[in-house]
Design a protein around this motif. Structure first.
Motif, PDB file in Angstrom:
ATOM      1  N   MET A 110       0.939  -1.201   0.037  1.00  0.00           N
ATOM      2  CA  MET A 110      -0.034   0.195   0.080  1.00  0.00           C
ATOM      3  C   MET A 110       0.812   1.298   0.107  1.00  0.00           C
ATOM      4  SD  MET A 110      -2.974  -1.252   2.787  1.00  0.00           S
ATOM      5  CE  MET A 110      -4.223   0.119   2.253  1.00  0.00           C
ATOM      6  N   ALA A 111       0.277   2.368  -0.745  1.00  0.00           N
ATOM      7  CA  ALA A 111       1.156   3.518  -0.819  1.00  0.00           C
ATOM      8  C   ALA A 111       0.663   4.391   0.438  1.00  0.00           C
ATOM      9  CB  ALA A 111       0.821   4.208  -2.058  1.00  0.00           C
ATOM     10  N   PRO A 112       1.928   4.804   1.163  1.00  0.00           N
ATOM     11  CA  PRO A 112       1.504   5.793   2.454  1.00  0.00           C
ATOM     12  C   PRO A 112       0.913   6.909   2.042  1.00  0.00           C
ATOM     13  CG  PRO A 112       3.831   5.769   1.920  1.00  0.00           C
ATOM     14  CD  PRO A 112       3.276   4.644   1.009  1.00  0.00           C
ATOM     15  N   SER A 113       0.277   7.720   3.076  1.00  0.00           N
ATOM     16  CA  SER A 113      -0.348   9.028   2.658  1.00  0.00           C
ATOM     17  C   SER A 113       0.616  10.086   2.464  1.00  0.00           C
ATOM     18  CB  SER A 113      -1.183   9.410   3.715  1.00  0.00           C
ATOM     19  OG  SER A 113      -0.636   9.375   4.840  1.00  0.00           O
ATOM     20  N   ALA A 114       0.296  11.165   1.848  1.00  0.00           N
ATOM     21  CA  ALA A 114       1.162  12.252   1.778  1.00  0.00           C
ATOM     22  C   ALA A 114       1.998  12.744   2.970  1.00  0.00           C
ATOM     23  CB  ALA A 114       0.527  13.385   1.022  1.00  0.00           C
ATOM     24  N   GLY A 115       3.079  13.330   2.869  1.00  0.00           N
ATOM     25  CA  GLY A 115       3.912  13.606   4.233  1.00  0.00           C
ATOM     26  C   GLY A 115       3.150  14.652   4.977  1.00  0.00           C
ATOM     27  N   ASP A 116       2.048  15.607   4.461  1.00  0.00           N
ATOM     28  CA  ASP A 116       1.449  16.542   5.083  1.00  0.00           C
ATOM     29  C   ASP A 116       0.201  16.209   5.884  1.00  0.00           C
ATOM     30  OD1 ASP A 116      -0.014  16.374   2.941  1.00  0.00           O
ATOM     31  OD2 ASP A 116      -0.142  18.372   2.605  1.00  0.00           O
ATOM     32  N   GLN A 117      -0.258  14.984   5.470  1.00  0.00           N
ATOM     33  CA  GLN A 117      -1.355  14.269   6.129  1.00  0.00           C
ATOM     34  C   GLN A 117      -1.197  13.887   7.615  1.00  0.00           C
ATOM     35  OE1 GLN A 117      -4.356  14.227   4.906  1.00  0.00           O
ATOM     36  NE2 GLN A 117      -3.487  15.162   2.704  1.00  0.00           N
ATOM     37  N   TRP A 118      -1.840  14.698   8.462  1.00  0.00           N
ATOM     38  CA  TRP A 118      -1.483  14.224  10.060  1.00  0.00           C
ATOM     39  C   TRP A 118      -2.111  13.288  10.579  1.00  0.00           C
ATOM     40  CZ3 TRP A 118      -5.683  14.113  12.872  1.00  0.00           C
ATOM     41  CH2 TRP A 118      -7.079  14.372  12.775  1.00  0.00           C
TER      42      TRP A 118
ATOM     43  N   GLU B 150      -2.200   9.429   9.790  1.00  0.00           N
ATOM     44  CA  GLU B 150      -1.434   8.466   9.210  1.00  0.00           C
ATOM     45  C   GLU B 150      -2.251   7.489   8.398  1.00  0.00           C
ATOM     46  OE1 GLU B 150       2.353   5.280   9.586  1.00  0.00           O
ATOM     47  OE2 GLU B 150       1.558   6.619  11.263  1.00  0.00           O
ATOM     48  N   SER B 151      -2.227   7.331   7.170  1.00  0.00           N
ATOM     49  CA  SER B 151      -2.860   6.288   6.448  1.00  0.00           C
ATOM     50  C   SER B 151      -1.823   5.837   5.115  1.00  0.00           C
ATOM     51  CB  SER B 151      -4.231   6.769   5.869  1.00  0.00           C
ATOM     52  OG  SER B 151      -3.772   7.587   4.913  1.00  0.00           O
ATOM     53  N   SER B 152      -2.507   4.600   4.554  1.00  0.00           N
ATOM     54  CA  SER B 152      -2.148   4.209   3.348  1.00  0.00           C
ATOM     55  C   SER B 152      -3.290   3.727   2.591  1.00  0.00           C
ATOM     56  CB  SER B 152      -1.118   2.727   3.700  1.00  0.00           C
ATOM     57  OG  SER B 152      -0.047   3.130   4.309  1.00  0.00           O
ATOM     58  N   SER B 153      -2.982   3.566   1.389  1.00  0.00           N
ATOM     59  CA  SER B 153      -4.092   3.246   0.242  1.00  0.00           C
ATOM     60  C   SER B 153      -3.679   2.642  -0.860  1.00  0.00           C
ATOM     61  CB  SER B 153      -4.850   4.625  -0.376  1.00  0.00           C
ATOM     62  OG  SER B 153      -3.747   5.282  -1.044  1.00  0.00           O
ATOM     63  N   VAL B 154      -4.702   1.738  -1.500  1.00  0.00           N
ATOM     64  CA  VAL B 154      -4.379   0.759  -2.611  1.00  0.00           C
ATOM     65  C   VAL B 154      -5.691   0.855  -3.189  1.00  0.00           C
ATOM     66  CG1 VAL B 154      -5.271  -1.111  -1.354  1.00  0.00           C
ATOM     67  CG2 VAL B 154      -3.521  -1.446  -3.379  1.00  0.00           C
TER      68      VAL B 154
ATOM     69  N   LEU C  16      -9.046   1.746  -1.208  1.00  0.00           N
ATOM     70  CA  LEU C  16      -9.311   1.454   0.008  1.00  0.00           C
ATOM     71  C   LEU C  16      -8.179   2.263   0.662  1.00  0.00           C
ATOM     72  CD1 LEU C  16     -10.202  -0.214   2.585  1.00  0.00           C
ATOM     73  CD2 LEU C  16      -8.485  -2.030   1.705  1.00  0.00           C
ATOM     74  N   HIS C  17      -8.721   3.089   1.783  1.00  0.00           N
ATOM     75  CA  HIS C  17      -7.736   3.745   2.651  1.00  0.00           C
ATOM     76  C   HIS C  17      -7.722   3.254   3.988  1.00  0.00           C
ATOM     77  CE1 HIS C  17      -7.399   7.670   0.010  1.00  0.00           C
ATOM     78  NE2 HIS C  17      -8.735   7.069  -0.262  1.00  0.00           N
ATOM     79  N   VAL C  18      -6.613   2.463   4.498  1.00  0.00           N
ATOM     80  CA  VAL C  18      -6.362   2.145   5.786  1.00  0.00           C
ATOM     81  C   VAL C  18      -5.679   3.146   6.826  1.00  0.00           C
ATOM     82  CG1 VAL C  18      -5.415  -0.023   7.059  1.00  0.00           C
ATOM     83  CG2 VAL C  18      -6.452  -0.134   4.880  1.00  0.00           C
TER      84      VAL C  18
ATOM     85  N   ALA D  38      -3.902   4.304  10.258  1.00  0.00           N
ATOM     86  CA  ALA D  38      -3.090   3.489  11.377  1.00  0.00           C
ATOM     87  C   ALA D  38      -3.731   3.568  12.598  1.00  0.00           C
ATOM     88  CB  ALA D  38      -1.534   4.440  11.495  1.00  0.00           C
ATOM     89  N   CYS D  39      -4.888   4.317  12.947  1.00  0.00           N
ATOM     90  CA  CYS D  39      -5.341   4.289  14.117  1.00  0.00           C
ATOM     91  C   CYS D  39      -6.449   3.169  14.240  1.00  0.00           C
ATOM     92  CB  CYS D  39      -6.260   5.464  14.508  1.00  0.00           C
ATOM     93  SG  CYS D  39      -7.630   5.938  13.084  1.00  0.00           S
ATOM     94  N   GLY D  40      -6.494   2.350  12.937  1.00  0.00           N
ATOM     95  CA  GLY D  40      -7.322   1.219  12.974  1.00  0.00           C
ATOM     96  C   GLY D  40      -8.636   1.195  12.299  1.00  0.00           C
ATOM     97  N   ALA D  41      -9.099   2.221  11.369  1.00  0.00           N
ATOM     98  CA  ALA D  41     -10.096   2.317  10.569  1.00  0.00           C
ATOM     99  C   ALA D  41      -9.751   2.115   9.144  1.00  0.00           C
ATOM    100  CB  ALA D  41     -10.712   3.634  10.767  1.00  0.00           C
ATOM    101  N   ALA D  42     -10.816   1.446   8.391  1.00  0.00           N
ATOM    102  CA  ALA D  42     -10.605   1.384   6.976  1.00  0.00           C
ATOM    103  C   ALA D  42     -11.955   1.869   6.248  1.00  0.00           C
ATOM    104  CB  ALA D  42     -10.604  -0.232   6.397  1.00  0.00           C
ATOM    105  N   VAL D  43     -11.549   2.528   5.323  1.00  0.00           N
ATOM    106  CA  VAL D  43     -12.527   3.361   4.659  1.00  0.00           C
ATOM    107  C   VAL D  43     -12.465   3.275   3.175  1.00  0.00           C
ATOM    108  CG1 VAL D  43     -13.755   5.489   3.879  1.00  0.00           C
ATOM    109  CG2 VAL D  43     -12.594   5.140   6.291  1.00  0.00           C
ATOM    110  N   PHE D  44     -13.456   2.611   2.397  1.00  0.00           N
ATOM    111  CA  PHE D  44     -13.480   2.585   1.074  1.00  0.00           C
ATOM    112  C   PHE D  44     -13.888   3.557   0.459  1.00  0.00           C
ATOM    113  CE2 PHE D  44     -13.676  -1.864   2.338  1.00  0.00           C
ATOM    114  CZ  PHE D  44     -12.732  -2.599   1.292  1.00  0.00           C
ATOM    115  N   HIS D  45     -13.245   4.418  -0.734  1.00  0.00           N
ATOM    116  CA  HIS D  45     -13.904   5.439  -1.382  1.00  0.00           C
ATOM    117  C   HIS D  45     -14.002   4.990  -2.787  1.00  0.00           C
ATOM    118  CE1 HIS D  45     -12.794   9.306  -3.867  1.00  0.00           C
ATOM    119  NE2 HIS D  45     -13.934   9.410  -3.449  1.00  0.00           N
ATOM    120  N   LEU D  46     -15.504   5.111  -2.968  1.00  0.00           N
ATOM    121  CA  LEU D  46     -16.056   4.804  -4.430  1.00  0.00           C
ATOM    122  C   LEU D  46     -16.392   6.009  -5.300  1.00  0.00           C
ATOM    123  CD1 LEU D  46     -16.335   2.119  -2.651  1.00  0.00           C
ATOM    124  CD2 LEU D  46     -18.401   1.617  -3.959  1.00  0.00           C
ATOM    125  N   VAL D  47     -15.947   6.080  -6.605  1.00  0.00           N
ATOM    126  CA  VAL D  47     -16.448   6.905  -7.543  1.00  0.00           C
ATOM    127  C   VAL D  47     -17.278   6.482  -8.573  1.00  0.00           C
ATOM    128  CG1 VAL D  47     -15.521   8.723  -9.198  1.00  0.00           C
ATOM    129  CG2 VAL D  47     -14.223   8.220  -6.876  1.00  0.00           C
TER     130      VAL D  47
END
Length: 265
Positions: free
Chosen positions: A1-9, A11-15, A27-29, A31-40
């Protein structure tokens, strides 16, 4: 998974994930334990009522799909995967047949589509008679839970409990899709996090989280989401205030923060 941009407070990764109907799914995962799917999912419905019905009917397929996808990705036993609870809709309106007050009303209806749907119909969510939409567009529609965050001549925008609707009138001066999505991803991730704390309490447990995601983490998150930044535009401030108010996240952050602080003595 690709980590979020450095300026994102937060922390997350996405794929990117394949979805049977969406044009794009990420899919955004966090680090605090939540997973969110972003559908367009682009749509050209013949009427707002059709879009509202599709929105509610999609729950029946998208929520189980998200659970099954998480199960496959985690290679976990089916019973251990949590049930996704909610789908929030963010509507970016590119064009429409309305003018004047009806245009404004259309955005309000998009943010609160339940008024166009019979959600208790025997066969599942069903459209109300077309005259309901026509009547509301002609006479206007308001709801106490709808909050405006548009700027005259720049955008028309409303946030509600079940959706956010945005129409840009000046591309150079309005918010971008990415800015709206980033805000919503953050809010939804923290909403899920606080929901987990609430669930522990309701199950009779003393809520606990890893130290780096304890009450101090929630205190910092609350400050970041409710306090204007020095170089933040007024539109960003209005957007965050509207989304925070309609989602109820500010109250949930305070309650979860208090519960976690009490659990550590």
């Amino acid at each position: 998974m690709a980590p979020s941009a450095g300026d994102q407070w937060l922390e997350s990764s996405s794929v990117r994930i394949e979805h049977p109907e969406a044009q794009e799914c990420v899919l955004h995962v966090f680090a605090c334990g939540a997973a969110v799917f972003h559908l367009v999912q682009p749509h050209e419905p013949p009427a707002l009522t059709d879009l509202a019905v599709w929105r509610y009917r999609s729950y029946a397929s998208d929520l189980p799909w998200a659970r099954n996808k998480l199960r496959d990705l985690l290679d976990e036993d089916h019973d251990r995967i949590p049930n996704p609870e909610y789908v929030l809709s963010l509507y970016w309106l590119t064009s429409g047949p309305w003018t004047g007050d009806a245009y404004d009303t259309a955005l309000r209806l998009l943010s609160t589509p339940s008024v166009l749907v019979d959600r208790g119909a025997p066969g599942g969510p069903a459209p109300l008679d077309g005259t309901v939409e026509a009547s509301l567009l002609a006479s206007g529609f308001d709801h106490p839970d709808i909050v405006s965050f548009g700027v005259r001549g720049v955008s028309t925008a409303y946030a509600g409990w079940s959706g956010v609707a945005y129409a840009s009138h000046s591309r150079e001066r309005s918010l971008s899709v990415e800015e709206l999505v980033t805000c919503e991803l953050t809010v939804q991730a923290l909403w899920c996090f606080t929901r987990q704390v609430q669930q522990m309490i309701e199950d009779g447990q003393d809520p606990s989280m890893p130290e780096q995601y304890g009450w101090r983490f929630l205190r910092a998150a609350s400050s970041r989401l409710t306090t204007a930044r020095a170089q933040e535009t007024a539109q960003h401030v209005l957007m965050r205030e509207a989304i925070m108010k309609t989602s109820g996240l500010a109250e949930r952050l305070r309650a979860a923060q208090d519960a976690l602080r009490e659990s550590v003595g």
